[in-house]
Write an enzyme that holds these catalytic residues in place. Structure first.
Site, PDB file in Angstrom:
ATOM      1  CE  LYS A  58      -1.837  -1.280   3.728  1.00 12.47           C
ATOM      2  NZ  LYS A  58      -2.005  -2.359   4.833  1.00 12.47           N
TER       3      LYS A  58
ATOM      4  NE  ARG B 247      -4.227  -1.601  10.197  1.00 11.53           N
ATOM      5  CZ  ARG B 247      -3.708  -0.880   9.539  1.00 11.53           C
ATOM      6  NH1 ARG B 247      -3.340   0.785   8.606  1.00 11.53           N
ATOM      7  NH2 ARG B 247      -2.431  -2.102   9.046  1.00 11.53           N
TER       8      ARG B 247
ATOM      9  NE  ARG C 173       6.822  -2.717   5.724  1.00  7.38           N
ATOM     10  CZ  ARG C 173       5.766  -2.104   5.813  1.00  7.38           C
ATOM     11  NH1 ARG C 173       5.561  -2.470   4.415  1.00  7.38           N
ATOM     12  NH2 ARG C 173       4.643  -2.815   6.579  1.00  7.38           N
TER      13      ARG C 173
ATOM     14  NE  ARG D  68       6.393  -1.082   9.836  1.00  4.41           N
ATOM     15  CZ  ARG D  68       5.354  -0.244   9.506  1.00  4.41           C
ATOM     16  NH1 ARG D  68       4.903  -0.034   8.667  1.00  4.41           N
ATOM     17  NH2 ARG D  68       4.262  -1.709   9.857  1.00  4.41           N
TER      18      ARG D  68
ATOM     19  NE  ARG E  83       1.897  -5.126  11.293  1.00  5.61           N
ATOM     20  CZ  ARG E  83       2.701  -5.049  10.235  1.00  5.61           C
ATOM     21  NH1 ARG E  83       4.077  -5.617  10.502  1.00  5.61           N
ATOM     22  NH2 ARG E  83       3.294  -4.168   9.330  1.00  5.61           N
TER      23      ARG E  83
HETATM   24  P1  AMP Z   1       0.767   0.452   8.885  1.00  2.00           P
HETATM   25  O1  AMP Z   1       1.730   1.196   8.741  1.00  2.00           O
HETATM   26  O2  AMP Z   1      -0.782   0.969   8.284  1.00  2.00           O
HETATM   27  O3  AMP Z   1       0.927  -0.514   8.552  1.00  2.00           O
HETATM   28  O4  AMP Z   1       0.501   0.725  10.444  1.00  2.00           O
HETATM   29  C1  AMP Z   1       1.737   0.048  11.496  1.00  2.00           C
HETATM   30  C2  AMP Z   1       0.065  -0.183  12.822  1.00  2.00           C
HETATM   31  O5  AMP Z   1      -0.402   1.315  13.169  1.00  2.00           O
HETATM   32  C3  AMP Z   1      -1.007  -0.935  12.555  1.00  2.00           C
HETATM   33  O6  AMP Z   1      -0.425  -2.635  12.711  1.00  2.00           O
HETATM   34  C4  AMP Z   1      -2.360  -0.704  13.864  1.00  2.00           C
HETATM   35  O7  AMP Z   1      -1.511  -0.840  15.593  1.00  2.00           O
HETATM   36  C5  AMP Z   1      -1.825   1.009  13.488  1.00  2.00           C
HETATM   37  N1  AMP Z   1      -2.845   2.269  12.885  1.00  2.00           N
HETATM   38  C6  AMP Z   1      -2.139   2.159  11.447  1.00  2.00           C
HETATM   39  N2  AMP Z   1      -3.237   2.338  11.017  1.00  2.00           N
HETATM   40  C7  AMP Z   1      -4.623   1.913  11.461  1.00  2.00           C
HETATM   41  C8  AMP Z   1      -5.944   2.761  12.057  1.00  2.00           C
HETATM   42  N3  AMP Z   1      -6.794   2.715  11.231  1.00  2.00           N
HETATM   43  N4  AMP Z   1      -6.755   1.230  12.622  1.00  2.00           N
HETATM   44  C9  AMP Z   1      -5.857   1.272  13.847  1.00  2.00           C
HETATM   45  N5  AMP Z   1      -4.668   1.379  14.046  1.00  2.00           N
HETATM   46  C10 AMP Z   1      -4.080   1.391  13.460  1.00  2.00           C
END
Ligand code: AMP
Length: 370
Positions: free
Chosen positions: A193, A268, A307, A313, A325
């Site tokens: 994404k 989400r 990654r 991360r 996740r």
């Molecule tokens: P991402 O960078 O999108 O993979 O997000 C990393 C982490 O951020 C996720 O595993 C969640 O813990 C938190 N996070 C990001 N976006 C959301 C969201 N829309 N709702 C809840 N948690 C989020």
């Protein structure tokens, strides 16, 4: 919702509301003209329904006549007043009430008033169902105003759009959707994404809004929000909706000039999706499409571990957290697809192949969905 020619119109004033307005104006006129015999002059064509309903409620001895001129061409007033036709009786020493359906700039009416003044009317008052105060710029009083309305095109109840719509018993307003291109880029962790969002942003000049990135920025800057988010993110859990939605609203508000947003990692959950619809509706816009990247679980895991070598991360490096996740995605996030599918906005994109191939698929989907 109705379509007239090429435009969509949405309900604006119901029959009941119009009736209430007409009653109120009739009562005022009945009181103001007690003992007098006014001459009502309806301006054709638009005023025919209003004039008809109004006259039924007038309890005075009165006359009614209609005059006509052609000054409105499609959406805009041409501003040119052509011949006024149809006035048979003399208006000298008469108490005239001009009946209009709508007054916008007021220019047309100004000329009618001048003409009637010259002919020696005893008094001239104006009754209009609708008035657009934002564009009305003339120096005369509009004595009876049914309703002030914003400067948007309306049809129905005598008012037309290119001659259609006059017969509708309600009044409709043109639907002016803000033309933003808002896209939800959807998919499980590791679907690509972030990478693809950057390319879409570059081509379509959108604002990239990644909730994950905003949380990481806050963690780096050791804010309260960062501390809170970290406790969930480290375990591969979702940050609570309440916190995430608040954050999203403040991010959207920071960019009122955006031509559109690409939402990455949001929504989400279903409540997040519902909140996003509301946030956008308040700005008279909406999500145009959800592009869902489809990638196998095995591929996701290998991409995330790859990654981790460069992303730094913590949630990418540990297979258990990765699994968590993916499980959270399946349970809480995947159902969001149905939310957009129900609105006919979900587009599945094959997320396997080279980065360029996937980008090309996304561009094609955006271009053909318009
Ligand atoms: P991402 O960078 O999108 O993979 O997000 C990393 C982490 O951020 C996720 O595993 C969640 O813990 C938190 N996070 C990001 N976006 C959301 C969201 N829309 N709702 C809840 N948690 C989020």
């Amino acid at each position: 919702m109705i379509k007239i020619h090429d435009k969509i119109f949405v309900p604006y004033l119901s029959e009941g509301e119009i009736d209430g307005i007409v009653n109120r104006i009739a009562n005022q006129i009945n009181a103001d003209y007690k003992g007098k015999q006014p001459l009502f002059i309806g301006i054709m064509n638009g005023s025919f329904m209003f004039a008809s309903d109004l006259m039924k409620k007038i309890e005075l001895t009165c006359e009614i006549s209609f005059v006509k001129f052609a000054s409105y061409v499609r959406m805009e007033s041409s501003g040119e007043l052509t011949n006024l036709v149809g006035l048979q009786q003399s208006i000298k020493d008469r108490h005239v009430v001009i009946v209009e359906d709508i007054i916008d700039t007021g220019q047309t009416l100004e000329k009618v008033i001048h003409m009637m003044e010259k002919q020696g009317a005893a008094s001239i008052r104006i009754a209009t169902l609708l008035l657009k105060p934002d564009v009305f710029n003339k120096n005369y009083d509009v004595d009876y105003v049914g309703k002030d309305i914003p400067n948007k095109f309306v049809v129905g109840y005598g008012l037309d759009y290119d001659q259609l719509g006059r017969n509708l018993s309600e009044i409709y307003q043109i639907e002016e959707k803000n033309n933003m291109l808002n896209i939800v880029l959807f998919g499980p962790p590791g679907a690509g994404k972030g990478t693809q969002a950057e390319r879409i942003v570059e081509k379509y000049q959108l604002f990239h809004l990644s909730t994950g990135d905003v949380f990481r920025y806050n963690i780096k800057n050791e804010t309260e929000l960062g501390k809170l988010a970290k406790s969930y993110m480290d375990k591969g859990q979702l940050v609570p909706d309440e916190v995430t939605i608040k954050l999203l609203i403040s991010e959207v508000e920071k960019h009122p000039e955006a031509k559109g947003f690409i939402f990455d990692g949001f929504p989400r959950t279903k409540p997040q999706a519902a909140a996003l619809d509301e946030i956008l509706a308040e700005r008279e816009t909406e999500i145009r499409m959800m592009l869902g990247l489809d990638v196998t679980e095995a591929e996701l895991k290998s991409r995330l571990l790859e990654r981790a070598k460069t992303s730094g991360r913590a949630d990418d490096a540990n297979p258990e957290i990765i699994q968590n996740r993916i499980d959270v995605y399946k349970e809480e996030t995947a159902p969001v697809k149905a939310f957009y599918a129900a609105q006919n906005k979900f587009i599945k994109i094959d997320g396997l192949g080279s980065i360029d191939e996937i980008t090309a698929r996304l561009f094609e989907a955006i271009d053909s969905a318009g």
